[in-house]
Motif scaffolding. Sequence first.
Motif, short mmCIF file in Angstrom:
data_model
loop_
_atom_site.label_atom_id
_atom_site.label_comp_id
_atom_site.label_asym_id
_atom_site.label_seq_id
_atom_site.Cartn_x
_atom_site.Cartn_y
_atom_site.Cartn_z
N SER A 118 0.84 -1.20 0.00
CA SER A 118 0.00 0.00 0.00
C SER A 118 0.87 1.24 0.00
O SER A 118 0.46 2.29 -0.51
CB SER A 118 -0.91 -0.01 1.22
OG SER A 118 -1.85 -1.05 1.09
N TYR A 137 -4.64 -2.48 -9.41
CA TYR A 137 -3.94 -2.91 -8.20
C TYR A 137 -4.47 -4.28 -7.76
O TYR A 137 -5.63 -4.39 -7.35
CB TYR A 137 -4.17 -1.85 -7.12
CG TYR A 137 -3.50 -2.12 -5.80
CD1 TYR A 137 -2.12 -2.26 -5.70
CD2 TYR A 137 -4.25 -2.23 -4.64
CE1 TYR A 137 -1.51 -2.50 -4.48
CE2 TYR A 137 -3.65 -2.47 -3.41
CZ TYR A 137 -2.28 -2.60 -3.34
OH TYR A 137 -1.68 -2.83 -2.13
N LEU A 140 -4.32 -7.60 -1.95
CA LEU A 140 -5.12 -7.39 -0.75
C LEU A 140 -4.63 -6.11 -0.09
O LEU A 140 -3.43 -5.82 -0.08
CB LEU A 140 -4.88 -8.58 0.19
CG LEU A 140 -3.40 -8.76 0.52
CD1 LEU A 140 -3.12 -8.69 1.98
CD2 LEU A 140 -2.84 -9.97 -0.15
N TYR A 183 3.85 -0.07 8.46
CA TYR A 183 3.35 0.91 7.49
C TYR A 183 1.84 0.84 7.48
O TYR A 183 1.24 0.12 8.29
CB TYR A 183 3.98 0.72 6.10
CG TYR A 183 3.56 -0.52 5.33
CD1 TYR A 183 4.02 -1.78 5.66
CD2 TYR A 183 2.70 -0.42 4.23
CE1 TYR A 183 3.64 -2.91 4.95
CE2 TYR A 183 2.31 -1.54 3.51
CZ TYR A 183 2.79 -2.78 3.87
OH TYR A 183 2.41 -3.90 3.16
C1 ACM Z 1 -0.28 -4.35 1.24
O1 ACM Z 1 0.56 -3.49 1.58
N1 ACM Z 1 -1.43 -3.96 0.71
C2 ACM Z 1 -0.01 -5.77 1.41
#
Ligand code: ACM
Length: 415
Positions: A118, A137, A140, A183
Amino acid sequence: MKINRRSLIKGSVAAGAFTAAGFPHIWTKDASLAYAAGNEIKVGVLFSLTGTTGIIEESLNKATIMAIEEVNAAGGINGMKIVPIVEDPASDPATFAEKARKLVLGDKCVSVFGSYTSASRKAVLPVFEKRKNLYWYPTLYEGRECSKNVIYTGAVPNQQQDEFVPWLVKTFGKRWSLIGSNYIYPKEENNYCKKLLAGLGAEVIREEYVPLGHSEFSSVVNKFRAEKPDVIFSTVVGDSVVALHRQYRAAGLDPEKMPMASLTTSENEVAAMGGDAAAGHFTSAPYFMVWDSPENQKFVDAYRSRWGADKVTHFVSEPSYFQVKMFAEACSKLAPGDINPANIREAVKGIEMMAPQGEVRLDAATLHTYLWPKIGQCKSDGQFEIIKQSSSWLAPVPYKAYENQTCTEQGLKET
Ligand code: ACM
């Protein structure tokens, strides 16, 4: 009725009479919009081939390329070939943004397929929103995004956790430890998990985050040994997944008493760590490689024949594959001169198709995807045994943790 050239071309496509070879690319009025020029449609492929998430993103690149090759081999999009332009953003969000700008502005790609984390999606988002381009994208993610410039084909929290968390509480117990990479994704995913746990009367005894690329888990594993949680809920990503599982096993902890329950451990990371390190642990995902369907058999066979008999497919490579097919289907509804990001977005809304995991649908309001949640337990051969599967597809609810916010076709609605 006034008939102009555009409606004529559109009409001929609808009637199936159009072939690109019969029309030189004179239909675009504005050279900057010549996305389907020269009988080719350029797309960007932006997955890391190196760096900490290269372990998984390299397989997303492969699934994307294979899907493009299949579309082209089957005649392309109304005779036009998809031309992939591949960049390696090296697991670095700033490099993602730089390469995205190059693909959109320099190469004039009509769409870009990319990103695992993400953090990298957030880094490229301003490029796609400012330039009104489309980012596909497949991963998940945490939800809480409502962009007109992203097509989301991976699971959001309700599609991975709504069945998983209650089942884990019922099966293993109510004392949970949460471990994630540091994150946005793990933190938002854990926020949702904590809401579900609170509703089930369960408690979080530890919530810990480690830096991306972290490989030294001995102090975390020692805490697990001392505190004995019933479930270790993991949103650790990339090659850290391998280190965590190996160090858990080396410490002699027992998955039967203290399983790791992951949203991010796929066949891909298991192949890297070895099946013994992952055996007994659980993952929730809409797709597992062992899923028994003719579409999946075809996907797995094609993937192995293209990339190697030892290669695995998994719950991020599968959407990487089917989202290219969605892109192609959307483009095939458009006359060549109408192929641009805004029209592709409109054409993809509501598309339903048979994917390896089952039939999927691109939700018109949220641009997220209806998917089929499943729970798998890893075995020592590196594959998952599917121990639970939903009886129908599940709608994506990207703002489920935020009850006052909804993603609508008009954008984010706050009450
Ligand atoms: C992720 O950072 N969406 C796995």
